[in-house]
Design a protein around this motif. Structure first.
Motif, PDB file in Angstrom:
ATOM      1  N   UNK A   9      12.690 -13.349  36.655  1.00 15.21           N
ATOM      2  CA  UNK A   9      11.352 -13.660  36.145  1.00 15.21           C
ATOM      3  C   UNK A   9      11.400 -14.631  34.977  1.00 15.21           C
ATOM      4  N   UNK A  10      12.352 -14.424  34.077  1.00 19.29           N
ATOM      5  CA  UNK A  10      12.392 -15.214  32.860  1.00 19.29           C
ATOM      6  C   UNK A  10      12.657 -16.687  33.081  1.00 19.29           C
ATOM      7  N   UNK A 118       2.414  -8.769  35.906  1.00 12.07           N
ATOM      8  CA  UNK A 118       2.465  -8.433  37.324  1.00 12.07           C
ATOM      9  C   UNK A 118       2.298  -9.723  38.108  1.00 12.07           C
ATOM     10  N   UNK A 119       2.963  -9.786  39.260  1.00 13.79           N
ATOM     11  CA  UNK A 119       2.870 -10.970  40.099  1.00 13.79           C
ATOM     12  C   UNK A 119       4.205 -11.397  40.666  1.00 13.79           C
ATOM     13  N   UNK A 120       5.287 -10.795  40.165  1.00  8.83           N
ATOM     14  CA  UNK A 120       6.603 -11.053  40.720  1.00  8.83           C
ATOM     15  C   UNK A 120       7.096 -12.472  40.500  1.00  8.83           C
ATOM     16  N   UNK A 127       2.971 -19.731  37.720  1.00  5.51           N
ATOM     17  CA  UNK A 127       2.166 -19.597  36.518  1.00  5.51           C
ATOM     18  C   UNK A 127       0.876 -18.847  36.737  1.00  5.51           C
ATOM     19  N   UNK A 128       0.910 -17.862  37.646  1.00  4.52           N
ATOM     20  CA  UNK A 128      -0.301 -17.113  37.990  1.00  4.52           C
ATOM     21  C   UNK A 128      -0.158 -15.623  37.701  1.00  4.52           C
ATOM     22  N   UNK A 226      14.767 -10.284  46.501  1.00  7.26           N
ATOM     23  CA  UNK A 226      13.780 -10.090  45.420  1.00  7.26           C
ATOM     24  C   UNK A 226      13.340 -11.441  44.867  1.00  7.26           C
ATOM     25  N   UNK A 227      12.085 -11.654  44.460  1.00  6.89           N
ATOM     26  CA  UNK A 227      11.047 -10.628  44.360  1.00  6.89           C
ATOM     27  C   UNK A 227      11.240  -9.757  43.126  1.00  6.89           C
TER      28      UNK A 227
END
Length: 286
Positions: A9-10, A118-120, A127-128, A226-227
């Motif tokens: 994610x980062x 949240x949004x994976x 960017x959502x 993943x995800x």
């Protein structure tokens, strides 16, 4: 700005901030992080180096102990924090731990927000993300330009720790819905009906959801990269189970899905996407 935590994610979150013109110092260095950021960020050799050079520090780490170690370590955030700096923890961790850290940052002269998302990976990349924020209003306003880059929806839900409570609630809904979708598609297949056709039909009705759309497709295709990893979702539902006991609030469906995720991790599926819950034989815990 400093960014600590360049995982699945980062990395895209930091890349979006760099692309938007924010001057980044990041930790930690890796081939994947270099590929994502190139020369658009400065790679620091320690957490303290990131923090000393930053007016705002963003954390995106896997679990409560990781955040606590980065915050309280000898060369950690609290030891190097500049007066007036803002710390934004976008990890998903214990609400009570978040409240304690917020108090420690305030005592050190800084501001603090818990802002789990949240949004994976897709949401991080595009960017959502949905961002759930706990902390005081002035700090939320200060962080607005950052959140605008990272998220499509930003919700200020209360004081420090409230963002994490909202994230636990989010993970309950997502986890239980993943299991519901898995069971629905499993039933369709067992009855000799094409699960893909059933999914398409459900998407046109009241059962439609983002989980059915995205994770239902993953289940049908058998694609579970993943995800968001099952092991991390299990951790989040563990927070829900702990809160259930502490607050005396029954959460039976959450408890069941937590057991299923325990079984999935035991079966070697912990690093799969959480939609791989569908791979448990007959949906049983053992």
């Amino acid at each position: 700005m400093g960014f600590i935590g360049l995982g699945v994610m980062g990395r895209p979150m930091a890349a979006n901030l760099a692309a938007a013109g924010h001057r980044l110092t990041v930790y930690r260095d890796s081939a994947a992080a270099r590929e994502a950021l190139g020369d658009r960020a400065r790679f620091a050799g320690s957490v303290a180096e990131v923090v000393r050079n930053s007016e705002v520090v963003v954390l995106m780490l896997p679990d409560t102990p990781d955040v606590e170690a980065v915050m309280r370590g000898e060369d950690g955030v609290l030891a190097a924090l500049r007066p007036g700096a803002l710390v934004i923890d976008m990890s998903s961790i214990s609400p009570s731990a978040e409240r304690a850290l917020a108090g420690e940052v305030a005592a050190a002269g800084g501001g603090y927000l818990d802002a789990p998302v949240s949004g994976g990976e897709v949401g991080a990349r595009e960017g959502t993300l949905s961002i759930m924020v706990g902390g005081d209003r002035a700090a939320v306003d200060r962080a607005a330009p950052i959140f605008e880059v990272l998220g499509g929806r930003v919700s200020h839900v209360g004081a420090a720790g409230a963002g994490q409570v909202a994230k636990v609630a989010n993970q309950i809904v997502v986890g239980v819905t993943i299991e519901a979708v898995a069971e629905a598609l499993r039933l369709a297949g067992a009855a000799g009906v094409d699960p893909g056709a059933v999914r398409d039909a459900l998407l046109g009705g009241f059962a439609s959801s983002r989980v059915l759309e995205v994770h239902g497709e993953r289940m049908i295709k058998g694609e579970f990269e993943p995800g968001f990893r099952i092991a991390l979702h299990r951790k989040d539902l563990g927070l829900a189970v702990e809160a259930s006991a502490r607050l005396d609030v029954p959460l039976p469906a959450s408890g069941l899905v937590h057991q299923l995720m325990n079984a999935a991790v035991a079966a070697g599926l912990g690093d799969h996407d959480h939609s791989a819950l569908a791979l448990l034989p007959d949906g049983r815990t053992g």
